[in-house]
Design a protein around this motif. Structure first.
Motif, PDB file in Angstrom:
ATOM      1  N   THR A 225      39.758  32.636  54.835  1.00  0.00           N
ATOM      2  CA  THR A 225      38.419  32.626  54.797  1.00  0.00           C
ATOM      3  C   THR A 225      38.038  32.678  53.311  1.00  0.00           C
ATOM      4  N   ALA A 226      38.671  33.665  52.496  1.00  0.00           N
ATOM      5  CA  ALA A 226      38.004  33.553  51.046  1.00  0.00           C
ATOM      6  C   ALA A 226      38.439  32.330  50.487  1.00  0.00           C
ATOM      7  N   LEU A 227      39.610  31.680  50.871  1.00  0.00           N
ATOM      8  CA  LEU A 227      39.938  30.516  50.124  1.00  0.00           C
ATOM      9  C   LEU A 227      38.631  29.393  50.591  1.00  0.00           C
ATOM     10  N   LYS A 228      38.442  29.228  51.640  1.00  0.00           N
ATOM     11  CA  LYS A 228      37.321  28.163  52.241  1.00  0.00           C
ATOM     12  C   LYS A 228      36.208  28.489  51.468  1.00  0.00           C
ATOM     13  N   ASN A 229      35.702  29.722  51.493  1.00  0.00           N
ATOM     14  CA  ASN A 229      34.601  30.109  50.927  1.00  0.00           C
ATOM     15  C   ASN A 229      34.191  29.608  49.385  1.00  0.00           C
ATOM     16  N   SER A 230      35.503  29.861  48.622  1.00  0.00           N
ATOM     17  CA  SER A 230      35.670  29.201  47.208  1.00  0.00           C
ATOM     18  C   SER A 230      35.558  27.582  47.182  1.00  0.00           C
ATOM     19  N   ASP A 231      36.242  27.198  48.240  1.00  0.00           N
ATOM     20  CA  ASP A 231      36.160  25.851  48.241  1.00  0.00           C
ATOM     21  C   ASP A 231      34.746  25.063  48.436  1.00  0.00           C
ATOM     22  N   LYS A 232      34.081  25.861  49.035  1.00  0.00           N
ATOM     23  CA  LYS A 232      32.758  25.323  49.249  1.00  0.00           C
ATOM     24  C   LYS A 232      32.014  25.436  48.001  1.00  0.00           C
ATOM     25  N   VAL A 233      32.157  26.731  47.183  1.00  0.00           N
ATOM     26  CA  VAL A 233      31.499  26.659  45.931  1.00  0.00           C
ATOM     27  C   VAL A 233      31.919  25.520  44.948  1.00  0.00           C
ATOM     28  N   VAL A 234      33.333  25.432  45.057  1.00  0.00           N
ATOM     29  CA  VAL A 234      33.874  24.302  44.107  1.00  0.00           C
ATOM     30  C   VAL A 234      33.272  22.985  44.213  1.00  0.00           C
ATOM     31  N   GLN A 235      33.393  22.705  45.507  1.00  0.00           N
ATOM     32  CA  GLN A 235      32.775  21.101  45.935  1.00  0.00           C
ATOM     33  C   GLN A 235      31.480  21.172  45.539  1.00  0.00           C
ATOM     34  N   ARG A 236      30.693  22.164  45.659  1.00  0.00           N
ATOM     35  CA  ARG A 236      29.239  22.028  45.274  1.00  0.00           C
ATOM     36  C   ARG A 236      29.028  22.081  43.643  1.00  0.00           C
ATOM     37  N   ALA A 237      29.798  22.733  43.063  1.00  0.00           N
ATOM     38  CA  ALA A 237      29.597  22.629  41.643  1.00  0.00           C
ATOM     39  C   ALA A 237      30.083  21.397  41.239  1.00  0.00           C
ATOM     40  N   PHE A 238      31.117  20.909  41.730  1.00  0.00           N
ATOM     41  CA  PHE A 238      31.680  19.644  41.220  1.00  0.00           C
ATOM     42  C   PHE A 238      30.698  18.355  41.463  1.00  0.00           C
ATOM     43  N   ASP A 239      29.952  18.400  42.623  1.00  0.00           N
ATOM     44  CA  ASP A 239      28.917  17.470  43.008  1.00  0.00           C
ATOM     45  C   ASP A 239      27.900  17.504  41.991  1.00  0.00           C
ATOM     46  N   PHE A 240      27.602  18.794  41.507  1.00  0.00           N
ATOM     47  CA  PHE A 240      26.480  18.887  40.599  1.00  0.00           C
ATOM     48  C   PHE A 240      27.280  18.779  38.852  1.00  0.00           C
ATOM     49  N   ASN A 241      28.261  18.161  38.755  1.00  0.00           N
ATOM     50  CA  ASN A 241      28.912  17.769  37.517  1.00  0.00           C
ATOM     51  C   ASN A 241      29.162  19.122  36.723  1.00  0.00           C
ATOM     52  N   LEU A 242      29.723  20.108  37.660  1.00  0.00           N
ATOM     53  CA  LEU A 242      30.054  21.311  37.149  1.00  0.00           C
ATOM     54  C   LEU A 242      28.833  22.141  36.527  1.00  0.00           C
ATOM     55  N   ALA A 243      27.849  21.654  36.569  1.00  0.00           N
ATOM     56  CA  ALA A 243      26.681  22.346  35.800  1.00  0.00           C
ATOM     57  C   ALA A 243      26.007  23.312  36.694  1.00  0.00           C
ATOM     58  N   SER A 244      26.438  23.548  38.051  1.00  0.00           N
ATOM     59  CA  SER A 244      25.604  24.460  38.931  1.00  0.00           C
ATOM     60  C   SER A 244      26.016  26.003  38.967  1.00  0.00           C
ATOM     61  N   ILE A 245      27.034  26.228  37.964  1.00  0.00           N
ATOM     62  CA  ILE A 245      27.551  27.568  38.004  1.00  0.00           C
ATOM     63  C   ILE A 245      26.944  28.224  36.518  1.00  0.00           C
ATOM     64  N   PRO A 246      26.326  29.047  36.636  1.00  0.00           N
ATOM     65  CA  PRO A 246      25.775  29.866  35.633  1.00  0.00           C
ATOM     66  C   PRO A 246      27.030  30.742  34.985  1.00  0.00           C
ATOM     67  N   SER A 247      26.843  31.231  33.715  1.00  0.00           N
ATOM     68  CA  SER A 247      27.801  32.042  33.081  1.00  0.00           C
ATOM     69  C   SER A 247      27.583  33.384  33.776  1.00  0.00           C
ATOM     70  N   LEU A 248      28.399  34.250  34.346  1.00  0.00           N
ATOM     71  CA  LEU A 248      28.120  35.385  34.994  1.00  0.00           C
ATOM     72  C   LEU A 248      28.966  36.681  34.476  1.00  0.00           C
ATOM     73  N   THR A 249      28.448  37.890  34.417  1.00  0.00           N
ATOM     74  CA  THR A 249      29.246  39.159  33.927  1.00  0.00           C
ATOM     75  C   THR A 249      28.816  40.158  34.965  1.00  0.00           C
ATOM     76  N   LEU A 250      29.684  41.024  35.250  1.00  0.00           N
ATOM     77  CA  LEU A 250      29.401  41.943  36.189  1.00  0.00           C
ATOM     78  C   LEU A 250      29.878  43.421  35.524  1.00  0.00           C
ATOM     79  N   ASP A 251      28.914  44.369  35.870  1.00  0.00           N
ATOM     80  CA  ASP A 251      29.137  45.644  35.264  1.00  0.00           C
ATOM     81  C   ASP A 251      29.242  46.692  36.627  1.00  0.00           C
ATOM     82  N   VAL A 252      30.126  47.269  36.920  1.00  0.00           N
ATOM     83  CA  VAL A 252      30.200  48.080  38.260  1.00  0.00           C
ATOM     84  C   VAL A 252      30.361  49.645  37.550  1.00  0.00           C
TER      85      VAL A 252
END
Length: 288
Positions: free
Chosen positions: A208-235
């Protein structure tokens, strides 16, 4: 990161038309311990993958990942008047379309369904078409002809409408194909694929995690890899049993009107949707 991108450029430099071209990815994953794996595919996501066939892996323990390949951009072929091939850089070709996953064949260290990687070149070509080595039809668990082995969801029981691999897991390989397409002399094809990995709370949740990642990657590729902002997380953990998550996204080059962060658990289930702001009441420049 959990993704490797591959890009191939095919050129017919000969003087003859190649009228039955197939492009395939063959993979021998050896996921941790190579002798306890299963294979599967998702025909809606154009994804072929390998996952652990047992709850515990000798290398990964109780948290084995799942990994696979996706045709992000397959061969360009003639389509109908309603089809439009859209490239990530904005180019559009009306009347064309991209082939994605057209066959998926699973191999083991034994001959299953008449499919064996130790066959002849003619047998391998048949496998690329989604056929058995000798050219015979592969049949699913209902006895129906298919070109896609094990397209069901491993998170549900194997059944008439959910064909998944059962029996003893083992050393698995697979061949995923896209075709046929024609290449005239000097024709070119550009094909892009992604190799992804997903990790869940158990071996099935990793699919399931693999398929969820795949959906994000396909969407990002379709937008020329410009749809993913630079992210940082502090927990932080202010109290026992309580966690605080601070999400920071730099999307200044994307010209977005709004930005929403979805927090998920390892199994893909959603924790919360969090709107990120840059309105003067929060930190300046980058959305929080």
């Amino acid at each position: 990161g959990n993704t490797i991108f591959y890009k191939w450029k095919l050129i017919n430099k000969g003087g003859n038309i190649i009228d039955s071209t197939y492009f395939s990815i063959w993979s021998d994953v050896d996921l941790g311990n190579a002798t306890d794996d299963y294979n599967g595919c998702d025909t809606a996501l154009y994804l072929g993958y390998t996952y652990n066939g047992t709850t515990n892996d000798a290398s990964y323990g109780t948290l084995p990942p799942a990994t696979g390949f996706d045709f992000l951009q397959g061969p360009l072929v003639n389509g109908s008047l309603s089809d439009t091939a859209r490239y990530p850089d904005g180019r559009k070709i009306v009347g064309k379309k991209f082939l994605k996953l057209t066959s998926y064949v699973s191999y083991s260290n034994g001959d299953t369904f008449g499919v064996s990687e130790l066959g002849t070149s003619a047998g391998a070509f048949n496998n690329q078409k989604g056929l058995a080595n000798g050219g015979g039809i592969i049949r699913d668990n209902n006895g129906k002809p298919t070109k896609f082995m094990f397209p069901g969801d491993p998170n549900f029981a194997n059944g008439p409408t959910n064909w998944t691999e059962t029996g003893n897991p083992g050393d698995r390989r697979f061949l995923m194909g896209a075709g046929p397409f024609t290449m005239a002399p000097n024709d070119t094809q550009e094909i892009v694929a992604a190799n992804l990995i997903g990790l869940g709370v158990n071996y099935r949740a990793s699919v399931t995690a693999l398929k969820n990642s795949d959906k994000v990657v396909q969407r990002a590729f379709d937008f020329n890899l410009a749809s993913i902002p630079s992210l940082t997380l502090d927990v932080s953990y202010p109290t026992i049993g309580t966690a605080g998550v601070r999400v920071k996204a730099d999307a200044r080059n994307l010209r977005l009107k709004s930005l929403l962060a979805t927090l998920k658990r390892q199994d893909g289930s959603k924790v919360a949707d969090v709107a990120l702001y840059d309105d003067g009441s929060h930190d300046d420049g980058i959305a929080y």
